[in-house]
Design an enzyme around this catalytic site. Structure first.
Site, PDB file in Angstrom:
ATOM      1  N   SER A  29      14.911 -49.040   5.663  1.00 43.76           N
ATOM      2  CA  SER A  29      16.038 -49.451   4.835  1.00 43.76           C
ATOM      3  C   SER A  29      15.794 -50.819   4.209  1.00 43.76           C
ATOM      4  CB  SER A  29      17.318 -49.496   5.679  1.00 43.76           C
ATOM      5  OG  SER A  29      17.296 -50.595   6.572  1.00 43.76           O
ATOM      6  N   SER A  30      16.414 -51.038   3.053  1.00 47.84           N
ATOM      7  CA  SER A  30      16.259 -52.321   2.353  1.00 47.84           C
ATOM      8  C   SER A  30      16.931 -53.453   3.127  1.00 47.84           C
ATOM      9  CB  SER A  30      16.848 -52.224   0.945  1.00 47.84           C
ATOM     10  OG  SER A  30      18.203 -51.816   0.999  1.00 47.84           O
ATOM     11  N   ARG A  31      17.985 -53.153   3.873  1.00 48.96           N
ATOM     12  CA  ARG A  31      18.666 -54.196   4.647  1.00 48.96           C
ATOM     13  C   ARG A  31      17.739 -54.776   5.710  1.00 48.96           C
ATOM     14  NH1 ARG A  31      20.995 -53.989   9.456  1.00 48.96           N
ATOM     15  NH2 ARG A  31      20.797 -51.707   9.499  1.00 48.96           N
ATOM     16  N   ALA A  42      14.497 -54.472   5.722  1.00 50.54           N
ATOM     17  CA  ALA A  42      13.328 -55.021   5.030  1.00 50.54           C
ATOM     18  C   ALA A  42      13.565 -56.469   4.613  1.00 50.54           C
ATOM     19  CB  ALA A  42      12.993 -54.162   3.818  1.00 50.54           C
ATOM     20  N   GLU A  85       8.049 -50.774   2.021  1.00 55.73           N
ATOM     21  CA  GLU A  85       8.464 -49.599   1.267  1.00 55.73           C
ATOM     22  C   GLU A  85       9.862 -49.278   1.739  1.00 55.73           C
ATOM     23  OE1 GLU A  85       7.811 -44.848   0.945  1.00 55.73           O
ATOM     24  OE2 GLU A  85       6.032 -46.024   1.409  1.00 55.73           O
ATOM     25  N   CYS A  99      12.816 -41.053   0.523  1.00 56.91           N
ATOM     26  CA  CYS A  99      12.996 -42.223  -0.327  1.00 56.91           C
ATOM     27  C   CYS A  99      12.628 -41.912  -1.772  1.00 56.91           C
ATOM     28  CB  CYS A  99      12.176 -43.398   0.193  1.00 56.91           C
ATOM     29  SG  CYS A  99      10.445 -43.001   0.483  1.00 56.91           S
TER      30      CYS A  99
END
Length: 605
Positions: A378-380, A382, A396, A431
């Site tokens: 997840s971007s959070r 990351a 990624e 994704c």
């Protein structure tokens, strides 16, 4: 020159996985092509199979009389024949590979040594064939117990701390995982500290290890190519990350093909360097692909074999020592693969593997201080890791992936099938899944949406072509849909309802494949854009349409998006393709009438 080694295979798996072996066969597209031939089987141990035995000796009565030694001063055996006999005698002895061990026979029965599972009830997905001997079955057992919390410094370690994993199909406890706690990370920290920054091998140190990993890849590829072994892993993937058998098997096949690609000398070819002449005699510049040394790899749940295997092998090929953490919900798959790799010759001390929660892994990263971390998720998380590790990380994370259908309408059946696969295969938990479809108005009268609806309605829970969503609840997806329907002109094209007649627990999602139409001009409004472009990691997509004079608005929307992972431009118009491709950016962009958003480069057309 410092090579980007840990992320070496990132581009290979950056678009997650969808194979041409999908939930259903695609309609024909364009000219008929010859059927794809089955890949040739690997030669035993890369061409090192046992040599044929020499011809049997003739019966005694048929043998010619022995020559009188006194009649000639020496035997009349030709020197070349003597050499051949000696060579045959040598070949009858057990041959040894560069690993310093006899060639394995590649029998499926070898799987009996690859597991520490105690009890396993597959509930309809029982492991079949010889691979089933790897599991101690119990008629009354309802759980699978992973006794070891990981492998560190070449040994599997035990733990008294356990965590239950809930069955995504019925909500019952079905996997009991031993997890490393924050007070137990010291062995993993010490293990990483034993690896220097110049790695376990590099172009100037222990280059024979490149050849060793070529041998390991050959053996592992051969094992995954065995029907019983591939079936074992496909059904294990299905059990912990529910998806159709075709999708799960395709994940195994892509992994096997990756290993085939790095057999023999291909690993050392991967480390190819360069030299540049200097500006006077005796001077030159040499660039080498250099390892980072101690590294960390963190992988998600949706592809429990392909993503961790490709990433960890890429790190090992180049001389790094990785510590691997896979989402505990699916870590049993990679645990089994790691035991198979050990059986194929992987030195147990070359990498560490652990089960833990995110907090413990974050503590390990801060204390062990790996020189590079590769994170897929997840971007959070990351963004937090990027700050904690001061940028020593390859990411990624999220992907809000767009597809643009150009003005040239053709191959409608095929395009509808690809759109269905891109948006809803693996229940949309990729994704690279199709998040938004920009459809030229010429497609409105083609029946594309009706065909997509019919294809989505074929998906059912019984064969897992639609199934549980492991990170987004039904309520969250329904709430997002309702918020989109508040936008002027929006409507549900199909889906929008929870799955029926199931026992999926409420902590997971269960939604029919859903498409919501939102007008293009409404999408671009500042109050709506963030809502429309929110990634929903499930069977959900936004559809809109545009006219010739609105292409600029489409490109504006693409420019404003942030998560540029994959994209597709579906057209055979060269001018249209050049215009869109020249004014957009993505990690991977597929172009042409067969363009899609999903499909790892391992599996291009």
């Amino acid at each position: 020159m410092r090579g980007r080694t840990v992320a070496l295979t990132r581009r290979i798996c950056s678009t997650a996985l969808v194979s041409d072996l999908l939930d259903s066969a695609p309609p024909a597209c364009g000219r008929a092509s010859a059927p794809r031939a089955a890949p040739p089987a690997l030669l035993r141990c890369a061409g090192r199979g046992p040599a044929p035995l020499p011809p049997a000796a003739p019966p005694a009565a048929a043998r010619p009389a022995a020559r009188n030694p006194a009649s000639r001063g020496r035997s009349q055996v030709h020197p070349a024949t003597a050499i051949q006999h000696r060579r045959r005698a040598q070949l009858r002895q057990p041959r040894r590979t560069r690993l310093g061990r006899p060639n394995p026979r590649f029998q499926v029965d070898g799987l009996q040594n690859l597991t520490q599972l105690e009890v396993f009830n597959a509930a309809g997905f029982a492991l079949q064939g010889a691979a089933a001997s790897a599991v101690a079955a119990s008629s009354s057992g309802r759980c699978l117990c992973l006794n070891h919390n990981g492998s560190v410094q070449g040994s599997w370690t035990a733990s008294a701390n356990w965590n239950w994993i809930v069955d995504p199909l019925n909500g019952e406890k079905f996997i009991k995982v031993a997890e490393v706690q924050g007070t137990e990370i010291k062995p993993f920290v010490e293990s990483l500290s034993t690896c220097p920054k110049h790695g376990l091998h590099n172009p100037l140190k222990a280059p024979e290890r490149y050849l060793m990993y070529g041998d390991i890849s050959a053996k592992a590829a051969h094992m995954l190519g065995q029907p019983a072994v591939s079936d074992f892993f496909a059904k294990l993937i299905q059990r912990v990350s529910p998806k159709s058998y075709q999708q799960a098997l395709a994940e195994v096949q892509v992994s096997q093909k990756f290993l085939e690609n790095f057999c023999g000398d291909q690993v050392r070819f991967l480390a190819r360097s360069f030299a540049v002449p200097g500006n006077h005699l005796g001077q030159r510049s040499n660039g080498y692909r250099w390892p980072y040394g101690p590294v960390a790899i963190i992988t998600p749940f949706n592809f429990p074999l392909e993503i961790p295997l490709l990433q960890v092998m890429g790190a090992l090929y180049m001389g790094n020592k990785p510590v691997l953490k896979v989402d505990s919900k699916v870590s049993v798959v990679m645990e089994q693969m790691l035991r198979l790799l050990h059986d194929c010759g992987l030195p147990a001390e070359d990498m560490d593997f652990l089960n833990s929660d995110g907090i413990t892994m974050n503590k390990l990263l801060l204390e062990a201080n790996p020189k590079m971390t590769l994170f897929t998720g997840s971007s959070r998380v990351a963004e937090k890791l990027a700050a904690d590790l001061n940028g020593r990380i390859k990411l990624e994370d999220a992907g809000f992936d767009w597809k643009i259908l150009g003005p040239d309408v053709q191959e409608v059946d095929y395009i509808a099938w690809v759109c269905d696969q891109d948006a809803y295969a693996c229940s949309g938990q990729k994704c690279s899944a199709q998040s938004v479809l920009f459809m030229h108005k010429n497609w409105s009268s083609s029946g594309l949406i009706e065909k997509m609806k019919k294809l989505s309605e074929r998906r059912k829970l019984e064969d897992l072509t639609i199934g549980p969503v492991l990170t987004v609840t039904t309520e969250a997806m329904t709430e997002h849909m309702n918020n989109l329907l508040k936008i002027r002109g929006s409507k549900v094209l199909f889906g929008g309802e929870p799955l029926e007649n199931h026992s999926i627990p409420k902590i997971y999602g269960a939604l029919k494949p859903t498409a919501v139409f939102v007008p293009l001009d409404e999408i671009l409004k500042s109050g709506n854009f963030e809502l429309v472009t929110k990634e929903i990691f499930g069977p959900f997509q936004v559809v809109t349409e545009y006219s010739d004079d609105q292409l600029e608005l489409v490109l504006e929307a693409c420019e404003r998006m942030n998560a540029h992972l994959t994209a597709a431009v579906v057209s055979n118009d060269p001018l249209f393709l050049q215009d869109v491709l020249g004014r957009s950016v993505n990690g991977t962009t597929y172009a042409g009438i067969r363009a899609r958003t999903t499909g790892a480069p391992q599996n291009h057309w």
